[in-house]
Motif scaffolding. Structure first.
Motif, PDB file in Angstrom:
ATOM      1  N   LEU A 129       0.836  -1.205   0.000  1.00 42.63           N
ATOM      2  CA  LEU A 129       0.000   0.000   0.000  1.00 42.63           C
ATOM      3  C   LEU A 129       0.870   1.254   0.000  1.00 42.63           C
ATOM      4  O   LEU A 129       0.566   2.248  -0.667  1.00 42.63           O
ATOM      5  CB  LEU A 129      -0.919   0.014   1.233  1.00 42.63           C
ATOM      6  CG  LEU A 129      -1.997  -1.066   1.281  1.00 42.63           C
ATOM      7  CD1 LEU A 129      -2.767  -0.986   2.586  1.00 42.63           C
ATOM      8  CD2 LEU A 129      -2.980  -0.913   0.106  1.00 42.63           C
ATOM      9  N   ARG A 130       1.955   1.159   0.744  1.00 44.54           N
ATOM     10  CA  ARG A 130       2.785   2.363   0.916  1.00 44.54           C
ATOM     11  C   ARG A 130       3.494   2.773  -0.374  1.00 44.54           C
ATOM     12  O   ARG A 130       3.569   3.951  -0.686  1.00 44.54           O
ATOM     13  CB  ARG A 130       3.801   2.139   2.035  1.00 44.54           C
ATOM     14  CG  ARG A 130       3.723   3.275   3.052  1.00 44.54           C
ATOM     15  CD  ARG A 130       4.786   3.162   4.115  1.00 44.54           C
ATOM     16  NE  ARG A 130       4.535   2.079   5.055  1.00 44.54           N
ATOM     17  CZ  ARG A 130       5.428   1.108   5.336  1.00 44.54           C
ATOM     18  NH1 ARG A 130       6.598   1.115   4.736  1.00 44.54           N
ATOM     19  NH2 ARG A 130       5.133   0.186   6.195  1.00 44.54           N
ATOM     20  N   THR A 131       3.990   1.815  -1.129  1.00 46.78           N
ATOM     21  CA  THR A 131       4.764   2.155  -2.329  1.00 46.78           C
ATOM     22  C   THR A 131       3.954   2.988  -3.330  1.00 46.78           C
ATOM     23  O   THR A 131       4.371   4.085  -3.705  1.00 46.78           O
ATOM     24  CB  THR A 131       5.327   0.882  -2.979  1.00 46.78           C
ATOM     25  OG1 THR A 131       5.790   0.038  -1.934  1.00 46.78           O
ATOM     26  CG2 THR A 131       6.425   1.169  -3.962  1.00 46.78           C
ATOM     27  N   PRO A 132       2.760   2.501  -3.762  1.00 47.03           N
ATOM     28  CA  PRO A 132       2.016   3.350  -4.711  1.00 47.03           C
ATOM     29  C   PRO A 132       1.598   4.679  -4.093  1.00 47.03           C
ATOM     30  O   PRO A 132       1.652   5.727  -4.758  1.00 47.03           O
ATOM     31  CB  PRO A 132       0.786   2.526  -5.059  1.00 47.03           C
ATOM     32  CG  PRO A 132       0.789   1.339  -4.204  1.00 47.03           C
ATOM     33  CD  PRO A 132       2.079   1.235  -3.511  1.00 47.03           C
ATOM     34  N   LEU A 133       1.241   4.651  -2.806  1.00 45.82           N
ATOM     35  CA  LEU A 133       0.825   5.895  -2.155  1.00 45.82           C
ATOM     36  C   LEU A 133       1.947   6.923  -2.204  1.00 45.82           C
ATOM     37  O   LEU A 133       1.714   8.109  -2.482  1.00 45.82           O
ATOM     38  CB  LEU A 133       0.431   5.630  -0.701  1.00 45.82           C
ATOM     39  CG  LEU A 133      -1.022   5.199  -0.488  1.00 45.82           C
ATOM     40  CD1 LEU A 133      -1.271   4.879   0.981  1.00 45.82           C
ATOM     41  CD2 LEU A 133      -1.986   6.288  -0.959  1.00 45.82           C
ATOM     42  N   ALA A 134       3.179   6.464  -1.949  1.00 48.60           N
ATOM     43  CA  ALA A 134       4.321   7.370  -1.952  1.00 48.60           C
ATOM     44  C   ALA A 134       4.488   8.005  -3.333  1.00 48.60           C
ATOM     45  O   ALA A 134       4.657   9.236  -3.456  1.00 48.60           O
ATOM     46  CB  ALA A 134       5.578   6.608  -1.553  1.00 48.60           C
ATOM     47  N   VAL A 141       4.230  11.993  -4.316  1.00 48.78           N
ATOM     48  CA  VAL A 141       5.335  12.742  -4.939  1.00 48.78           C
ATOM     49  C   VAL A 141       4.891  13.406  -6.241  1.00 48.78           C
ATOM     50  O   VAL A 141       5.037  14.623  -6.433  1.00 48.78           O
ATOM     51  CB  VAL A 141       6.534  11.811  -5.199  1.00 48.78           C
ATOM     52  CG1 VAL A 141       7.583  12.514  -6.038  1.00 48.78           C
ATOM     53  CG2 VAL A 141       7.114  11.343  -3.870  1.00 48.78           C
ATOM     54  N   PHE A 142       4.266  12.589  -7.135  1.00 50.99           N
ATOM     55  CA  PHE A 142       3.850  13.167  -8.426  1.00 50.99           C
ATOM     56  C   PHE A 142       2.764  14.210  -8.224  1.00 50.99           C
ATOM     57  O   PHE A 142       2.765  15.271  -8.862  1.00 50.99           O
ATOM     58  CB  PHE A 142       3.360  12.069  -9.378  1.00 50.99           C
ATOM     59  CG  PHE A 142       4.484  11.205  -9.856  1.00 50.99           C
ATOM     60  CD1 PHE A 142       5.541  11.785 -10.580  1.00 50.99           C
ATOM     61  CD2 PHE A 142       4.516   9.857  -9.614  1.00 50.99           C
ATOM     62  CE1 PHE A 142       6.591  10.982 -11.021  1.00 50.99           C
ATOM     63  CE2 PHE A 142       5.561   9.071 -10.058  1.00 50.99           C
ATOM     64  CZ  PHE A 142       6.617   9.643 -10.772  1.00 50.99           C
ATOM     65  N   ILE A 167       0.243   8.593 -11.752  1.00 48.81           N
ATOM     66  CA  ILE A 167      -0.723   8.640 -10.645  1.00 48.81           C
ATOM     67  C   ILE A 167      -1.885   7.681 -10.897  1.00 48.81           C
ATOM     68  O   ILE A 167      -2.311   6.926 -10.020  1.00 48.81           O
ATOM     69  CB  ILE A 167      -1.229  10.081 -10.433  1.00 48.81           C
ATOM     70  CG1 ILE A 167      -0.069  10.941  -9.922  1.00 48.81           C
ATOM     71  CG2 ILE A 167      -2.400  10.134  -9.457  1.00 48.81           C
ATOM     72  CD1 ILE A 167      -0.376  12.411  -9.774  1.00 48.81           C
ATOM     73  N   GLU A 168      -2.357   7.661 -12.154  1.00 45.68           N
ATOM     74  CA  GLU A 168      -3.483   6.784 -12.472  1.00 45.68           C
ATOM     75  C   GLU A 168      -3.097   5.310 -12.279  1.00 45.68           C
ATOM     76  O   GLU A 168      -3.824   4.529 -11.664  1.00 45.68           O
ATOM     77  CB  GLU A 168      -3.921   7.021 -13.919  1.00 45.68           C
ATOM     78  CG  GLU A 168      -5.247   6.337 -14.210  1.00 45.68           C
ATOM     79  CD  GLU A 168      -5.443   6.019 -15.682  1.00 45.68           C
ATOM     80  OE1 GLU A 168      -4.725   6.599 -16.514  1.00 45.68           O
ATOM     81  OE2 GLU A 168      -6.299   5.157 -15.969  1.00 45.68           O
ATOM     82  N   THR A 169      -1.906   4.943 -12.793  1.00 47.51           N
ATOM     83  CA  THR A 169      -1.463   3.550 -12.681  1.00 47.51           C
ATOM     84  C   THR A 169      -1.340   3.136 -11.220  1.00 47.51           C
ATOM     85  O   THR A 169      -1.807   2.060 -10.817  1.00 47.51           O
ATOM     86  CB  THR A 169      -0.073   3.379 -13.338  1.00 47.51           C
ATOM     87  OG1 THR A 169      -0.082   4.103 -14.559  1.00 47.51           O
ATOM     88  CG2 THR A 169       0.246   1.938 -13.557  1.00 47.51           C
ATOM     89  N   GLN A 170      -0.705   3.999 -10.434  1.00 43.69           N
ATOM     90  CA  GLN A 170      -0.523   3.641  -9.022  1.00 43.69           C
ATOM     91  C   GLN A 170      -1.871   3.573  -8.312  1.00 43.69           C
ATOM     92  O   GLN A 170      -2.066   2.752  -7.439  1.00 43.69           O
ATOM     93  CB  GLN A 170       0.394   4.663  -8.323  1.00 43.69           C
ATOM     94  CG  GLN A 170       1.822   4.697  -8.867  1.00 43.69           C
ATOM     95  CD  GLN A 170       2.530   3.346  -8.732  1.00 43.69           C
ATOM     96  OE1 GLN A 170       2.122   2.514  -7.937  1.00 43.69           O
ATOM     97  NE2 GLN A 170       3.552   3.124  -9.550  1.00 43.69           N
ATOM     98  N   GLY A 171      -2.779   4.448  -8.737  1.00 47.05           N
ATOM     99  CA  GLY A 171      -4.133   4.411  -8.170  1.00 47.05           C
ATOM    100  C   GLY A 171      -4.800   3.074  -8.472  1.00 47.05           C
ATOM    101  O   GLY A 171      -5.406   2.437  -7.608  1.00 47.05           O
TER     102      GLY A 171
END
Ligand code: ADP
Length: 593
Positions: free
Chosen positions: A351-356, A360-361, A383-387
């Motif tokens: 969870l933390r990795t995409p949130l970070a 940042v972006f 941002i969309e991909t990590q979301g």
């Protein structure tokens, strides 16, 4: 792997105490049982012999009791029944009528007696006319109900011999034992006699009876034998054979015809008693013998030993099995606990990795540092991909908790496998682009029949497979998806050329929380839930998931789904229907849980 597991087990300290304690107690129980059984085996034959011997004594004693009690009763002639001229001397004359007269009331006494074991009753007296050791014998005549002389009676000789000492006692006015006595030296005439005494306890006459051997053999002994068998051998009385022998019973073998006068089982031939005991009190030529039908005492004890030892061994083995199962369950529980702990750490990381990245972006965009349109689109894409990634992780966890609580529901409807695949590719496209993976979908030449699926769940399953393919592909960035129909199943296979899965791990990776703990996998984060969810989803669809993989070579995960049965709608092929190229679905969609 097996070595690892053993090492892990050895690390658990409580095992070092529990296992030896359990094994030592088991061994002690076993040894104690073995020793007591051995002792039993040695003492049992002696015990059984003793039981048999006690049995024989008891039977003969009971029979003696029958005779002694009866003779005490039927021979208790009162002294007043005889008229004496002097103590112990009865009047007599030449034709004996005076003597007959003197003992006449004795007949009335004998008349009242009922004892089927007696053939004849008699009384012996000394008269004035007798001399030396002589006396007179008068029999009771049941027909005339009087006392009569019967000098030609076959019993006369034996009675005379038996009475000789008593006549001497009478003449001497001796005081003798009051109780009845047995005289059985002559096997043809067995007698019971009882002294008749006056008030001074001097013997003055003798009452006697001639025994009936037939009654002894047929009426007196058999019931006593049977009654005592049940008492002495409650469980194995059927196994015992008891015989009554007549003749020279101390010899091992007596071939004389009729030497066995009674047997609890006349069908047993050529059977030799293990133990014998003599009858007494009138029947000393008879003996009682006993043996166990099937085996001797030693064999029996051996069988008993083996039987009980087997029971002990079975008991010990089942105890060991229980111990083993208990240990296994305990280690499994502990492993599961460990996996759950790892899971929390892994998920937080996921969870933390995409949130970070999103933060940042997002910040960069907010601060307006990025001016270039192209860059802005790129960051937006990130941002969309990590979301999406976050959504997938959370969906997985939610799905898992629904599956665990049995609340996961499926809404089935007909679907085109190509659309499912396209949807999954779309969901992972962003990540693939960023990590440089190429996902190739080989379309089948022919149309593929529709399948009945819960579209969202099945798409999640495929996405999980694609996600794994990317996560575990190492440097090999090519991923293929193949769609085909075979044997009534639609197959969707996802192939990567990454790190692969060792053979012994291939079954376990479908367990919840399970992650391969060796090799490259250490570097890749994951929850260990993905494949267990995929398996649940696929099986809920009546299908199955298989894996073919080789360490270092890559893996292929294949979802097999049954082709939907025709339900009487407008379809082209028998047994299946084909999704029209336009993607419109037939209207027979069902909803199932
Ligand atoms: P995770 O979140 O750890 O990926 P999964 O249930 O999806 O959980 O997978 C379980 C384990 O199976 C993974 O930890 C990994 O070791 C192994 N695995 C799954 N897919 C692949 C693959 N394509 N190649 C190699 N190993 C795989």
């Amino acid at each position: 792997m097996a070595a690892d597991r053993i090492k892990n087990l050895l690390r658990k300290r409580w095992l070092w105490v529990a296992v030896p304690v359990a094994l030592v107690s088991l061994a002690m129980i076993f040894i104690a049982q073995y020793r007591s059984l051995r002792t039993l085996e040695q003492t049992l034959p002696a015990y059984r012999r003793e039981t048999m011997s006690q049995y024989l004594k008891e039977v003969t004693y009971n029979v003696v009791e029958i005779y002694s009690k009866n003779s005490e009763r039927v021979l208790a002639v009162p002294p007043s029944a005889i008229t004496f001229v002097k103590p112990g001397i009865v009047a007599n004359n030449a034709d004996g009528s005076a003597c007959q007269q003197a003992v006449a009331p004795v007949a009335a006494f004998f008349k009242q007696q009922e004892f089927a074991g007696a053939k004849r009753y008699f009384v012996a007296v000394v008269t004035e006319r007798n001399s030396g050791s002589g006396g007179e014998i008068l029999f009771y005549d049941p027909a005339k109900q009087t006392m009569v002389f019967d000098p030609k009676a076959p019993e006369m000789r034996a009675i005379n011999v038996a009475m000789a000492p008593y006549f001497v006692y009478i003449r001497a006015g001796a005081m003798i034992m009051l109780s009845s006595n047995a005289v059985d030296r002559d096997p043809n005439t067995r007698l019971l006699v009882k002294p008749i005494v006056n008030q001074e306890k001097n013997v003055i006459a003798i009452a006697g009876l001639v025994l009936d051997p037939k009654w002894f053999e047929e009426q007196a002994v058999p019931p006593v034998i049977h009654d005592n068998l049940k008492k002495f051998f409650p469980t194995e009385f059927n196994d015992a054979v008891v015989v009554v022998q007549y003749g020279d019973f101390m010899k091992e073998e007596n071939p004389k015809e009729g030497w066995r006068v009674f047997s609890t089982d006349p069908t047993v031939k050529g059977f030799m008693p293990e133990l014998k005991w003599r009858f007494d009190f009138g029947f000393r030529h008879y003996a009682l013998g006993i043996a166990m039908r099937s085996e001797n005492a030693a064999q029996w004890a051996r069988r008993y030993f083996i039987f009980n030892l087997s029971l002990t061994i079975i008991g010990a083995l089942s105890l060991l099995a229980t111990l083993y199962l208990g240990l296994r369950t305990a280690t499994r529980e502990m492993k599961l606990l460990q996996m759950k702990t790892d899971f929390v750490a892994n998920v937080s990381h996921e969870l933390r990795t995409p949130l970070a990245s999103i933060r940042v972006f997002g910040e960069m965009l907010k601060l307006g540092r990025v001016k270039d349109q192209e860059k802005m689109r790129e960051y937006g894409g990130y941002i969309e991909t990590q979301g999406r990634r976050l959504t997938q992780v959370i969906n997985n966890i939610l799905d898992f908790s629904r599956i665990e609580s049995g609340k996961k529901e499926y809404n089935f409807g007909p679907a085109d496998a190509r659309e499912l695949i396209a949807d999954a590719i779309e969901a992972t496209k962003g990540r693939a682009n960023q990590s440089g993976h190429a996902i190739r979908f080989s379309q089948p030449d022919k149309a593929v029949p529709a399948i009945s699926v819960d579209f969202e769940s099945m798409s999640l399953a495929l996405t999980n497979l694609l996600d794994n393919a990317m996560k575990y592909s190492g440097e090999a960035k090519e991923i293929e998806i193949r769609l085909e129909q075979k044997d009534g199943f639609v197959r969707m296979a996802v192939t990567d050329h990454g790190i692969g899965i060792p053979r012994e791990e291939q079954k376990k990776i479908f367990e919840k929380f399970y992650r391969v703990s060796t090799g490259l996998v250490h570097d890749v984060k994951g929850s260990g839930l993905g494949l267990s969810i995929v398996q649940h989803i696929v099986e809920a669809h009546g299908g199955r998931i298989t894996v073919e993989s080789e360490a270092g070579q890559g893996s292929t995960f294949t979802i097999h789904l049954p082709v939907q049965e025709e339900r009487g709608t407008t379809n082209e092929e028998k047994g299946s229907f084909v999704v029209p190229p336009s993607g419109g679905f037939p209207a027979n969609a069902g909803t199932t849980n």
